[in-house]
Write a protein that holds these residues in place. Structure first.
Motif, PDB file in Angstrom:
ATOM      1  N   LEU A 115      -5.156   5.156   0.122  1.00 13.72           N
ATOM      2  CA  LEU A 115      -4.718   6.330   0.873  1.00 13.72           C
ATOM      3  C   LEU A 115      -5.590   7.532   0.528  1.00 13.72           C
ATOM      4  O   LEU A 115      -5.825   7.806  -0.654  1.00 13.72           O
ATOM      5  N   PRO A 116      -6.071   8.268   1.543  1.00 10.41           N
ATOM      6  CA  PRO A 116      -6.802   9.494   1.224  1.00 10.41           C
ATOM      7  C   PRO A 116      -5.795  10.583   0.875  1.00 10.41           C
ATOM      8  O   PRO A 116      -5.029  10.992   1.730  1.00 10.41           O
ATOM      9  N   ILE A 117      -5.773  11.036  -0.369  1.00 13.55           N
ATOM     10  CA  ILE A 117      -4.734  12.015  -0.704  1.00 13.55           C
ATOM     11  C   ILE A 117      -5.256  13.421  -0.958  1.00 13.55           C
ATOM     12  O   ILE A 117      -4.499  14.369  -0.901  1.00 13.55           O
ATOM     13  N   PHE A 118      -6.534  13.551  -1.310  1.00 15.32           N
ATOM     14  CA  PHE A 118      -7.044  14.903  -1.557  1.00 15.32           C
ATOM     15  C   PHE A 118      -7.898  15.342  -0.374  1.00 15.32           C
ATOM     16  O   PHE A 118      -8.497  14.510   0.308  1.00 15.32           O
ATOM     17  N   SER A 119      -8.001  16.646  -0.230  1.00 14.64           N
ATOM     18  CA  SER A 119      -8.940  17.161   0.754  1.00 14.64           C
ATOM     19  C   SER A 119     -10.351  16.786   0.283  1.00 14.64           C
ATOM     20  O   SER A 119     -10.735  17.107  -0.845  1.00 14.64           O
ATOM     21  N   PRO A 120     -11.143  16.094   1.123  1.00 20.06           N
ATOM     22  CA  PRO A 120     -12.458  15.638   0.658  1.00 20.06           C
ATOM     23  C   PRO A 120     -13.395  16.788   0.321  1.00 20.06           C
ATOM     24  O   PRO A 120     -14.311  16.638  -0.477  1.00 20.06           O
TER      25      PRO A 120
ATOM     26  N   PRO B   3       7.334  -5.533  -2.137  1.00 20.77           N
ATOM     27  CA  PRO B   3       6.877  -4.918  -0.885  1.00 20.77           C
ATOM     28  C   PRO B   3       7.550  -3.568  -0.664  1.00 20.77           C
ATOM     29  O   PRO B   3       8.743  -3.416  -0.920  1.00 20.77           O
ATOM     30  N   LEU B   4       6.774  -2.592  -0.229  1.00 21.24           N
ATOM     31  CA  LEU B   4       7.357  -1.272   0.060  1.00 21.24           C
ATOM     32  C   LEU B   4       7.462  -1.015   1.553  1.00 21.24           C
ATOM     33  O   LEU B   4       8.079  -0.046   1.972  1.00 21.24           O
ATOM     34  N   GLY B   5       6.823  -1.855   2.346  1.00 26.42           N
ATOM     35  CA  GLY B   5       6.888  -1.696   3.799  1.00 26.42           C
ATOM     36  C   GLY B   5       6.433  -0.312   4.231  1.00 26.42           C
ATOM     37  O   GLY B   5       5.433   0.211   3.757  1.00 26.42           O
ATOM     38  N   GLN B   6       7.218   0.283   5.107  1.00 26.61           N
ATOM     39  CA  GLN B   6       6.851   1.587   5.668  1.00 26.61           C
ATOM     40  C   GLN B   6       6.802   2.688   4.613  1.00 26.61           C
ATOM     41  O   GLN B   6       6.172   3.726   4.810  1.00 26.61           O
ATOM     42  N   ALA B   7       7.487   2.461   3.496  1.00 27.62           N
ATOM     43  CA  ALA B   7       7.543   3.514   2.467  1.00 27.62           C
ATOM     44  C   ALA B   7       6.154   3.853   1.939  1.00 27.62           C
ATOM     45  O   ALA B   7       5.913   4.961   1.473  1.00 27.62           O
ATOM     46  N   PHE B   8       5.218   2.914   2.049  1.00 28.74           N
ATOM     47  CA  PHE B   8       3.847   3.202   1.616  1.00 28.74           C
ATOM     48  C   PHE B   8       3.308   4.437   2.324  1.00 28.74           C
ATOM     49  O   PHE B   8       2.672   5.296   1.714  1.00 28.74           O
ATOM     50  N   SER B   9       3.566   4.497   3.645  1.00 27.96           N
ATOM     51  CA  SER B   9       3.006   5.606   4.435  1.00 27.96           C
ATOM     52  C   SER B   9       3.562   6.944   3.976  1.00 27.96           C
ATOM     53  O   SER B   9       2.881   7.962   4.018  1.00 27.96           O
ATOM     54  N   ALA B  10       4.829   6.930   3.546  1.00 26.24           N
ATOM     55  CA  ALA B  10       5.462   8.195   3.148  1.00 26.24           C
ATOM     56  C   ALA B  10       4.861   8.734   1.849  1.00 26.24           C
ATOM     57  O   ALA B  10       5.004   9.913   1.537  1.00 26.24           O
ATOM     58  N   LEU B  11       4.152   7.890   1.120  1.00 28.87           N
ATOM     59  CA  LEU B  11       3.625   8.336  -0.170  1.00 28.87           C
ATOM     60  C   LEU B  11       2.604   9.452  -0.026  1.00 28.87           C
ATOM     61  O   LEU B  11       2.474  10.306  -0.881  1.00 28.87           O
TER      62      LEU B  11
END
Ligand code: SAM
Length: 526
Positions: free
Chosen positions: A493-498, A513-521
């Protein structure tokens, strides 16, 4: 599920990226559907390389360059060849001459802003993209492929909103947490800390281990800011000592604030991070890393491993501990310094990448992957005199090679105000830095001729930099696949401003498995 589990071909959706589109990151990269996995490469089912590769031959100019686009990524004769990446050797190795003539024609005479716009695909604000000549198909194919195959580095937010009011103070951290912390680090600890907190909650972790914790900024925010139980492991005792001093200072500041403002007082006890001085051996399991803070939790601890810019093999050590140890249930790792990866040992990790023809990444490609593309494009757009350094350094290498041929690319960092120096002054200082006689006779005419090629040196460097995100993608993809091959759930996941923090992809992995919860991270909390 990883390729080895299902034995099948990973599904893949790739967003298109046109060669003339600005590189805003959202168009580029893999976007893959599948069991909890955001990014996966396409594994060719079978067949010869010619069948699953596209060969584009230059139709214009005299170069006749070939760029293969296929399962081994991209290979072109010049910029990817080992030993031909570093602009320091621009003159010694006649790097310009290694480019196909048609590429030379397209790139020659382009000024830095034009290079940012046309080659790196990062135009200035409001700038209309216009090619002044027809570029060879091979060069366009390389550029287009480099965009298309690199992971997106754009997080789900635009300019970090925390710095809109004040560019040096995150509005999302309170003053005590900002003290002694530069804006880049403020952004990083907040974003990664919040992701770790969510991941810890989702996976029921009892303790976070911050490996390669440095001065402890992330650990401090996670423990005293977010209430996590944190063990910090760092090999450098001086950094640990400073981290402990900063912990004390923060604790005092927080207590003072509470006295002034009793309604915001913390209900439970505060836990500072628990610091350990220890070098983690990347080739062995580290007992200290696995030892729970609370001895009553032996056997029942659930650990989350994290590392913010855990350099070289340290990131690999995190992955190995995650895979081998049942008590480690989650991982959030941001790597850096890919050139420090052991060879072999640090790359490749996955069977999938190890099975690719030409998977090797020589030192200089890995070193190049650590450059900050977005920041460099901004420098090109500003066309500042600092860009001159590439050319000066390449000219110095010529002089060094003549004086001492066995001395190759020695470090000459720290020559101040290069842009104010004449080329011969720079060379003299450089000679001194590397222990050679600064009064060696210099051929001024040759130095001036080198200086006249400044834009070519910058163009070559930009061309090499174009590939940096692709090399980083391959390294991180290898780590992701390594986890998948063992049946774990992983995302990048890209989390910092590049622009603030170029090494901005976090590898998140869980055993359940985290399913959709991954996206919320990765989402920004309101
Ligand atoms: C790039 S710094 C990042 C520091 C910190 N995480 C931050 O972001 O501010 C990497 C840190 O990892 C530490 N380190 C590198 N290899 C290590 C190892 N094998 N064991 C323990 N610490 C290590 C270094 O001393 C350094 O402080």
């Amino acid at each position: 599920m990883g390729p080895s589990r299902n034995g099948g071909v990973p599904s893949l959706r790739r967003k298109s990226a046109r060669a003339d589109e600005p590189r805003d990151g959202r168009r580029a990269g893999w976007n893959v559907s599948g069991a909890g996995v955001r990014a996966r490469p396409q594994r060719p089912a079978s067949g010869s390389e010619a069948n699953d590769s596209e060969c584009v031959r230059s139709g214009s100019g005299g170069g006749g360059a070939v760029v293969w686009v296929g399962r081994g990524g991209i290979r072109s004769p010049a910029p990817l060849a080992p030993g031909r990446y570093n602009s320091k050797e621009f003159f010694t190795d006649n790097l310009w001459g290694t480019l196909p003539c048609s590429w030379q024609e397209a790139l020659d005479g382009l000024n830095p802003p034009q290079l940012a716009t046309l080659l790196l695909g990062m135009p200035g604000e409001g700038e209309v993209v216009r090619y002044r000549s027809v570029w060879p198909l091979t060069l366009l194919a390389l550029k287009s492929t480099a965009y298309a195959l690199a992971f997106t580095r754009m997080p789900g937010f635009q300019t970090p909103s925390e710095f809109l009011e004040n560019p040096s103070q995150s509005s999302r951290l309170t003053a005590p947490f900002r003290k002694h912390v530069r804006p880049k680090k403020q952004h990083e600890i907040r974003r990664l800390g919040e992701l770790v907190k969510k991941l810890s909650d989702l996976t029921g972790c009892t303790q976070v281990v911050d490996v390669g914790s440095g001065q402890g900024h992330l650990s401090r925010f996670m423990s005293l800011g977010l209430g996590l139980k944190v063990k910090s492991i760092e090999g450098n005792p001086r950094l640990v000592e400073r981290a402990q001093r900063l912990d004390q200072e923060l604790l005092q500041a927080l207590e003072k604030e509470e006295k002034k403002n009793p309604q915001v007082a913390q209900t439970g006890p505060r836990h500072s991070p628990y610091h350990v001085v220890q070098w983690v051996d990347p080739t062995a399991l580290c007992g200290e890393l696995l030892l729970p803070l609370d001895s009553s939790q032996c056997g029942s601890a659930r650990l989350l491993l994290t590392g913010l810019h855990a350099c070289g093999d340290l990131s690999v050590a995190l992955l190995r501990h995650f895979c081998c140890c049942p008590e480690v249930v989650a991982l959030a790792s941001v790597g850096c310094c890919y050139m420090k990866l052991s060879d072999p040992g640090g790359y490749p990790l996955s069977q999938w990448v190890a099975g690719l023809p030409g998977y090797e990444l020589p030192y200089r490609l890995r070193e190049g992957a650590c450059h900050a593309l977005e920041e460099y494009a901004k420098r090109l757009q500003k066309a500042g005199p600092g860009l001159r350094t590439h050319c000066y350094r390449a000219a110095l290498e010529m002089v060094i090679r003549r004086a001492r041929p066995e001395l190759r690319r020695p470090g000459v960092q720290g020559i101040p105000r290069v842009h104010e120096l004449k080329i011969e002054e720079y060379v003299q200082r450089g000679l001194q830095r590397v222990g050679l006689d600064p009064h060696l006779p210099l051929n001024l005419a040759t130095l001036r001729a080198h200086q006249a090629q400044e834009n070519r040196v910058v163009a070559f460097f930009s061309l090499a930099l174009l590939l940096a995100p692709l090399v980083e993608t391959l390294i991180l993809l290898d780590r992701l696949l390594y986890l998948q091959e063992q049946g774990f759930h992983a995302e990048l996941l890209p989390i910092f401003s590049p622009e603030l923090s170029p090494r901005n992809l976090v590898l998140v992995a869980t055993k359940m498995p985290l399913g959709q919860a991954f996206s919320a991270l990765e989402t920004e909390d309101s």
